[in-house]
Write a protein that holds these residues in place. Structure first.
Motif, PDB file in Angstrom:
ATOM      1  N   ALA A 248       0.878  28.555  48.453  1.00 16.00           N
ATOM      2  CA  ALA A 248       0.977  28.416  46.999  1.00 16.00           C
ATOM      3  C   ALA A 248       2.069  27.431  46.624  1.00 16.00           C
ATOM      4  N   ARG A 249       3.180  27.471  47.332  1.00 15.19           N
ATOM      5  CA  ARG A 249       4.307  26.578  47.045  1.00 15.19           C
ATOM      6  C   ARG A 249       3.916  25.121  47.288  1.00 15.19           C
ATOM      7  N   LYS A 250       3.195  24.874  48.373  1.00 16.86           N
ATOM      8  CA  LYS A 250       2.757  23.505  48.668  1.00 16.86           C
ATOM      9  C   LYS A 250       1.786  23.012  47.600  1.00 16.86           C
ATOM     10  N   TRP A 251       0.902  23.888  47.156  1.00 12.57           N
ATOM     11  CA  TRP A 251      -0.061  23.493  46.112  1.00 12.57           C
ATOM     12  C   TRP A 251       0.678  23.167  44.819  1.00 12.57           C
ATOM     13  N   THR A 258       1.603  15.202  40.964  1.00 12.33           N
ATOM     14  CA  THR A 258       0.487  14.405  40.435  1.00 12.33           C
ATOM     15  C   THR A 258       0.228  14.650  38.945  1.00 12.33           C
ATOM     16  N   GLY A 259       1.026  15.524  38.330  1.00 10.79           N
ATOM     17  CA  GLY A 259       0.903  15.748  36.898  1.00 10.79           C
ATOM     18  C   GLY A 259      -0.075  16.821  36.484  1.00 10.79           C
ATOM     19  N   GLY A 260      -0.545  17.619  37.431  1.00  7.92           N
ATOM     20  CA  GLY A 260      -1.477  18.693  37.097  1.00  7.92           C
ATOM     21  C   GLY A 260      -0.805  19.950  36.579  1.00  7.92           C
ATOM     22  N   LEU A 261       0.495  20.074  36.862  1.00  9.29           N
ATOM     23  CA  LEU A 261       1.256  21.248  36.439  1.00  9.29           C
ATOM     24  C   LEU A 261       2.513  20.822  35.695  1.00  9.29           C
ATOM     25  N   VAL A 262       3.011  21.732  34.876  1.00 11.74           N
ATOM     26  CA  VAL A 262       4.283  21.525  34.196  1.00 11.74           C
ATOM     27  C   VAL A 262       5.145  22.766  34.395  1.00 11.74           C
ATOM     28  N   ALA A 279       2.765  26.048  35.087  1.00 10.84           N
ATOM     29  CA  ALA A 279       1.549  26.267  34.310  1.00 10.84           C
ATOM     30  C   ALA A 279       0.667  25.029  34.353  1.00 10.84           C
ATOM     31  N   LEU A 280      -0.622  25.213  34.132  1.00 12.93           N
ATOM     32  CA  LEU A 280      -1.535  24.092  33.988  1.00 12.93           C
ATOM     33  C   LEU A 280      -1.149  23.318  32.735  1.00 12.93           C
ATOM     34  N   THR A 281      -1.321  22.009  32.763  1.00 12.70           N
ATOM     35  CA  THR A 281      -0.920  21.189  31.607  1.00 12.70           C
ATOM     36  C   THR A 281      -1.678  21.565  30.345  1.00 12.70           C
ATOM     37  N   GLU A 282      -2.830  22.179  30.491  1.00 16.68           N
ATOM     38  CA  GLU A 282      -3.625  22.565  29.321  1.00 16.68           C
ATOM     39  C   GLU A 282      -3.043  23.769  28.585  1.00 16.68           C
ATOM     40  N   ILE A 283      -1.981  24.352  29.107  1.00 12.84           N
ATOM     41  CA  ILE A 283      -1.445  25.575  28.514  1.00 12.84           C
ATOM     42  C   ILE A 283      -1.052  25.382  27.051  1.00 12.84           C
TER      43      ILE A 283
END
Length: 409
Positions: A248-251, A258-262, A279-283
């Motif tokens: 999970a940490r690596k993901w 790459t900008g998929g999470l914030v 969180a996902l950027t869509e949050i």
């Protein structure tokens, strides 16, 4: 974890995060809308899984979890989806759960891991000195007779007890074949598993789908984050119990880069130091669309997905809770089977209940309101109405002990 310089995590208020999670967990909308099998299937898809548990002091966990989300839920709806339509199946996440069959492809890796683990001597010796013969004998009986329970094998002549909790070798074989995905649970009778070939339970179009490990981890992490709002690597791994915290940490690190999470910061319920999560950027779009939850009262199962992670529950909702079924009676703080009381986006109390089915009564053994929550006439009336609805669902008529003085916190 790679740290970003001169970067401040986005702030999300405690209430906003609570409301988002409640909405994602289907505990926001009033539980009174029309309900059928189609909506039940959609509900289980939304939750991802519904825990199954043997304790029946009030109601089985899976039925209580679903009933708390819609009062028009009927047990027969669930049975039809599992037994007739094959759109749900039972297997492991953190525990035994009912899972949408559309997610079956993501269980293939769990089956592979179980197959490797169960070949170890510690497990394989439970099958006796000739495990292949035991497994083949169990397969042949299922193929010849159809779905069978453990009891059907225990009643057979010559059944040998193994060293694992007194299980027979055939019981160990059934468990092995289930955990490795060759068998499934066709149904339950008196909560006993009834085993059958998986191909007779989950439709082929779900079983035939293949997915590689990395793709499955990516899907599971995204699915978990959607339902959790934001999470640490430990919480993310704990949602499915199919990969390690390291995975999970690596993901998280890859997706953050790459900008998929914030990173987001949310204060604890008491307003203390913010907790940092990913969180996902869509949050932010989801937060903007989140509705104010219904203020109606709900009695929540001790096995509810919102309750399961006690640490998250405590810091986010300010509600300290644990199941005390395994705590000696003299050491329990509250009671054996205590249901949290949810009103809007707050847990306002807890109630210890016991169903006496032979006497057709639901007994209130204890009631405790959280600090600062008043036992107003309106709140007591709402609780009484909820108890009456629950009693009807459980199949009893009388509410017992509700008007007696209760222990205060």
């Amino acid at each position: 974890m790679t740290k970003q310089t001169n970067y401040t995590p986005a702030s999300i208020s405690n209430r906003a995060m609570r409301r988002l999670i409640l909405e994602e967990q289907a505990l926001s909308e009033a539980p009174t809308s029309p309900f059928d099998k189609v909506k039940l299937q959609a509900l289980v898809e939304q939750l991802a899984y519904v825990q199954v548990d043997s304790i029946n002091v009030v109601e089985r966990a899976h039925h209580m979890i679903l009933f708390s989300r819609n009062r028009n839920y009927k047990r027969e709806m669930l049975y039809d989806l599992i037994e007739e339509e094959g759109s749900l199946f039972e297997h492991w996440t953190h525990d035994a759960c009912i899972v949408p069959s559309s997610m079956f492809r993501h269980w293939q890796h769990r089956f592979d891991a179980a197959r490797k683990r169960l070949r170890e001597p510690r497990w394989s010796r439970r099958l006796g000195t000739k495990p292949s013969q035991v497994l083949n004998a169990v397969r042949k009986r299922i193929d010849a007779e159809g779905p069978l329970r453990t009891r059907d094998f225990e009643n057979a002549a010559g059944g040998k007890r193994g060293s694992w909790w007194g299980w027979t070798q055939e019981k160990a074989a059934l468990e092995y074949l289930w955990r490795t995905g060759e068998f499934g649970i066709a149904r339950r009778e008196g909560f006993q598993k009834v085993y059958d070939r998986m191909e007779n339970i989950v439709p082929a179009h779900h079983r035939d789908q293949k997915i590689d490990w990395e793709e499955s981890v990516d899907w599971k992490c995204r699915a978990a984050l959607k339902r959790m709002g934001a999470a640490t690597a430990v919480e993310l791994a704990g949602f499915w119990h199919t990969f390690s915290t390291s995975t999970a940490r690596k993901w998280i690190e890859k997706e953050t880069t790459t900008g998929g999470l914030v990173e987001v910061a949310t204060k604890t319920a008491d307003g203390s130091t913010p907790r940092i999560r990913f969180a996902l950027t869509e949050i932010f779009d989801r937060l903007a669309a989140t509705q104010t939850p219904s203020r109606g009262m709900r009695l929540v199962s001790p096995f509810d997905p919102v309750i399961r992670d006690r640490k998250r529950l405590s810091w986010l909702f300010g509600f300290d809770y644990r199941i005390e079924v395994f705590v000696p009676a003299a050491k329990r703080e509250y009671g054996y089977y205590v249901l949290p009381i949810l009103e809007g986006d707050r847990f306002t109390g807890r109630i210890d209940l016991k169903a006496h089915r032979k006497e057709s009564a639901l007994e209130v053994l204890g009631l405790w309101w959280e600090p600062g929550v008043k036992a107003s006439a309106a709140r007591i009336t709402s609780l009484r109405q909820n108890l009456l609805r629950l009693a009807a669902f459980v199949g009893v008529e009388e509410i017992r002990g509700f008007d007696k003085p209760k222990r205060k916190r």
